[in-house]
Design an enzyme around this catalytic site. Structure first.
Site, mmCIF file in Angstrom:
data_model
loop_
_atom_site.group_PDB
_atom_site.id
_atom_site.type_symbol
_atom_site.label_atom_id
_atom_site.label_comp_id
_atom_site.label_asym_id
_atom_site.label_seq_id
_atom_site.Cartn_x
_atom_site.Cartn_y
_atom_site.Cartn_z
ATOM 1 N N HIS A 112 -29.135 -6.407 71.450
ATOM 2 C CA HIS A 112 -29.222 -4.991 71.077
ATOM 3 C C HIS A 112 -28.048 -4.474 70.262
ATOM 4 C CE1 HIS A 112 -26.486 -4.417 74.473
ATOM 5 N NE2 HIS A 112 -26.170 -3.268 73.931
HETATM 6 C C1 UD1 Z 1 -25.506 2.135 73.018
HETATM 7 C C2 UD1 Z 1 -24.001 1.907 72.901
HETATM 8 C C3 UD1 Z 1 -23.713 0.423 73.081
HETATM 9 C C4 UD1 Z 1 -24.287 -0.095 74.376
HETATM 10 C C5 UD1 Z 1 -25.765 0.269 74.466
HETATM 11 C C6 UD1 Z 1 -26.271 -0.094 75.824
HETATM 12 C C7 UD1 Z 1 -22.845 3.419 71.371
HETATM 13 C C8 UD1 Z 1 -22.211 3.542 70.044
HETATM 14 N N1 UD1 Z 1 -23.512 2.286 71.587
HETATM 15 O O1 UD1 Z 1 -26.119 1.405 71.970
HETATM 16 O O2 UD1 Z 1 -22.298 0.235 73.124
HETATM 17 O O3 UD1 Z 1 -24.115 -1.475 74.419
HETATM 18 O O4 UD1 Z 1 -25.947 1.667 74.274
HETATM 19 O O5 UD1 Z 1 -27.644 -0.256 75.866
HETATM 20 O O6 UD1 Z 1 -22.742 4.314 72.174
HETATM 21 N N2 UD1 Z 1 -33.566 4.324 71.921
HETATM 22 C C9 UD1 Z 1 -34.788 4.614 72.462
HETATM 23 N N3 UD1 Z 1 -34.810 5.086 73.756
HETATM 24 C C10 UD1 Z 1 -33.713 5.284 74.502
HETATM 25 C C11 UD1 Z 1 -32.469 4.980 73.923
HETATM 26 C C12 UD1 Z 1 -32.408 4.493 72.620
HETATM 27 O O7 UD1 Z 1 -35.819 4.466 71.826
HETATM 28 O O8 UD1 Z 1 -33.820 5.709 75.675
HETATM 29 C C13 UD1 Z 1 -33.531 3.767 70.527
HETATM 30 C C14 UD1 Z 1 -33.479 4.858 69.472
HETATM 31 O O9 UD1 Z 1 -34.216 4.403 68.373
HETATM 32 C C15 UD1 Z 1 -32.004 4.890 69.115
HETATM 33 C C16 UD1 Z 1 -31.602 3.433 69.277
HETATM 34 O O10 UD1 Z 1 -32.362 2.960 70.389
HETATM 35 O O11 UD1 Z 1 -31.767 5.367 67.819
HETATM 36 C C17 UD1 Z 1 -30.140 3.225 69.540
HETATM 37 O O12 UD1 Z 1 -29.667 3.992 70.627
HETATM 38 P P1 UD1 Z 1 -28.119 4.418 70.721
HETATM 39 O O13 UD1 Z 1 -27.855 5.088 72.011
HETATM 40 O O14 UD1 Z 1 -27.689 5.103 69.483
HETATM 41 O O15 UD1 Z 1 -27.354 3.039 70.679
HETATM 42 P P2 UD1 Z 1 -27.608 1.719 71.511
HETATM 43 O O16 UD1 Z 1 -27.939 0.641 70.555
HETATM 44 O O17 UD1 Z 1 -28.513 1.961 72.642
HETATM 45 N N1 UDP Z 2 -29.928 -4.332 82.047
HETATM 46 C C1 UDP Z 2 -31.020 -3.903 82.782
HETATM 47 N N2 UDP Z 2 -32.272 -4.079 82.235
HETATM 48 C C2 UDP Z 2 -32.476 -4.646 81.022
HETATM 49 C C3 UDP Z 2 -31.346 -5.088 80.294
HETATM 50 C C4 UDP Z 2 -30.081 -4.912 80.820
HETATM 51 O O1 UDP Z 2 -30.873 -3.393 83.889
HETATM 52 O O2 UDP Z 2 -33.632 -4.756 80.595
HETATM 53 C C5 UDP Z 2 -28.582 -4.138 82.605
HETATM 54 C C6 UDP Z 2 -27.736 -5.374 82.726
HETATM 55 O O3 UDP Z 2 -27.998 -6.041 83.932
HETATM 56 C C7 UDP Z 2 -26.323 -4.820 82.662
HETATM 57 C C8 UDP Z 2 -26.479 -3.620 81.761
HETATM 58 O O4 UDP Z 2 -27.865 -3.311 81.711
HETATM 59 O O5 UDP Z 2 -25.889 -4.377 83.930
HETATM 60 C C9 UDP Z 2 -25.965 -3.951 80.402
HETATM 61 O O6 UDP Z 2 -26.345 -2.955 79.522
HETATM 62 P P1 UDP Z 2 -26.589 -3.219 77.984
HETATM 63 O O7 UDP Z 2 -26.836 -4.650 77.740
HETATM 64 O O8 UDP Z 2 -27.616 -2.245 77.545
HETATM 65 O O9 UDP Z 2 -25.214 -2.736 77.330
HETATM 66 P P2 UDP Z 2 -23.746 -3.347 77.193
HETATM 67 O O10 UDP Z 2 -23.320 -3.897 78.497
HETATM 68 O O11 UDP Z 2 -23.781 -4.354 76.097
HETATM 69 O O12 UDP Z 2 -22.935 -2.177 76.763
#
Ligand code: UD1
Ligand code: UDP
Length: 379
Positions: A217
């Protein structure tokens, strides 16, 4: 009684917050009052609500519902919403986790109005400022009054940036205090692994002949079609060696896999051959179950690479750098970027290797309790 406002927003923060909420409920309910603000950065049921339900986290007292957007747009909305709440609630401190835009906004909004910031997961560095997470964590560390680092490496990083990591006089913005505390995610993994082992119909049992677990992601992988294609090709190689690969797919990646014709064709190919099982994001209990029972983990997630280590699984990290350097240094994980050949080589090497070591690097599963004790002693 100390009043703390906890900021959550993205999936991993909600999960992390459960460790301290649990510690407060069990041991500090007379001395710490916690209010929770959800920024709304993540909002899908399976990216947010499921964790509150499964992990016993109190319902948020406030929800800013900022939703998705550009970095600037999202952070700006959070900043003004949070400032208003902080001014009304007048907490003794604001608690933020990790390195997302919600972390940055919580740290900036609180410190500007002189509310002490407590940063859990402080000190981690990938030394790559092109990553939004690196900017967020550096900035947040430098506006915090109490910095809790899960690793010794984190403490070293802070020392190098000028923090006096030994001072124990006062926790203030101009004189911050640094603690090595272990990892709240280990608290959670141990606690919920017990819960999961008593569950019936565990998700992992769907793949009776075993599987490799994957997640993708990160912005640097998903927003660059060449990197995403490299990852798909690497995963395809692993699947072609007779492996089932299960991937709970982040919504960001789901969207971007449709971004170019090359990616669409690669996906169609993979799906036609049934090589990789893409499933919806799962709750934490299912995720722990999937991690515990996987033979190997392939990920670019910060949290998942560590959980792989907690559950003693070799991990292929699809990133160029990691802030969790210890797990790479001890040979349990390897950095492969988004390069299909390196992914394939890491798989082949790990498959043949039998002498993995998983030393205790992340504390004893009581980080949440330790953090509460320090807050009461020094805040
Ligand atoms: C964010 C964090 C990242 C973290 C990740 C965990 C920042 C800069 N990045 O990245 O560090 O690893 O969360 O998962 O804060 N979206 C949905 N539904 C949701 C949430 C997101 O559809 O509930 C989609 C949207 O298209 C959105 C995209 O995911 O634009 C990205 O979401 P965003 O929160 O901007 O960044 P993440 O990639 O989730
Ligand atoms: N996780 C979860 N369901 C999923 C994918 C990840 O519960 O489908 C959990 C995972 O076990 C970990 C956390 O989400 O505890 C990590 O989050 P993510 O990978 O979104 O973000 P990051 O740690 O890279 O910021």
């Amino acid at each position: 009684m100390k009043k703390i406002i906890t900021i959550v927003g993205a999936r991993p923060q909600i999960i992390k917050a459960s460790a301290i909420s649990r510690a407060i409920k069990n041991d500090f309910s007379e001395t710490i009052e916690e209010k929770i603000v959800h920024t709304g950065q993540h909002y899908d049921e399976n990216m947010s609500a499921v964790f509150f339900q499964e992990m016993g986290i109190p319902k948020p007292d406030f929800n800013l519902s900022v939703g998705s957007g550009s970095h600037g747009d999202m952070t700006a909305k959070m900043l003004s919403g949070l400032e208003e709440i902080f001014q009304k609630e007048k907490p003794d401190a604001v608690l933020v986790y990790g390195d997302t835009n919600s972390t940055l906004a919580g740290g900036l909004a609180a410190s500007k109005i002189h509310i002490p910031v407590i940063h859990v997961e402080a000190g981690l560095r990938s030394f790559d400022k092109r990553m939004p997470e690196e900017i967020n964590r550096i900035t947040c560390d430098h506006v915090s009054s109490m910095l809790f680092s899960p690793t010794q490496q984190g403490v070293k990083n802070l020392k190098r940036e000028g923090f006096d990591v030994e001072q124990r006089k006062t926790a203030e913005l101009n004189q911050p205090m640094v603690f090595h505390c272990g990892d709240v995610m280990l608290d959670n993994s141990l606690h919920f692994a017990n819960v999961v082992s008593n569950r019936e119909n565990r998700l992992s049992t769907q793949w009776k002949d075993g599987y490799i677990l994957g997640t993708i992601h990160r912005q640097e992988n998903t927003d660059d079609p060449t990197r995403l294609l490299g990852i798909l090709n690497g995963l395809k190689f692993i699947a072609e060696q007779g492996n089932t690969i299960v991937i709970p797919l982040h919504p960001r990646t789901k969207k971007l896999l449709q971004a170019t014709q090359d990616l669409k064709s690669a996906m169609a190919d993979i799906e036609k051959e049934g090589l990789i099982h893409f499933i919806e994001p799962v709750g934490f209990l299912d995720m722990i179950d999937l991690e515990k029972n996987a033979s190997m983990i392939v990920t670019d997630s910060g949290g998942v690479q560590k959980e792989a280590f907690f559950f003693k699984k070799p991990c292929i990290i699809m990133r160029d750098t990691t802030e969790w350097v210890e797990i790479v240094n001890c040979g349990a994980a390897r950095l492969v970027g988004a390069n299909a050949e390196k992914i394939a080589k890491a798989y082949t090497d790990f498959k043949a290797k039998t002498d993995f070591e998983f030393p205790e690097l992340f504390g004893d599963g009581n980080a949440g309790r330790f953090i509460c004790q320090q807050i009461l002693q020094y805040l």
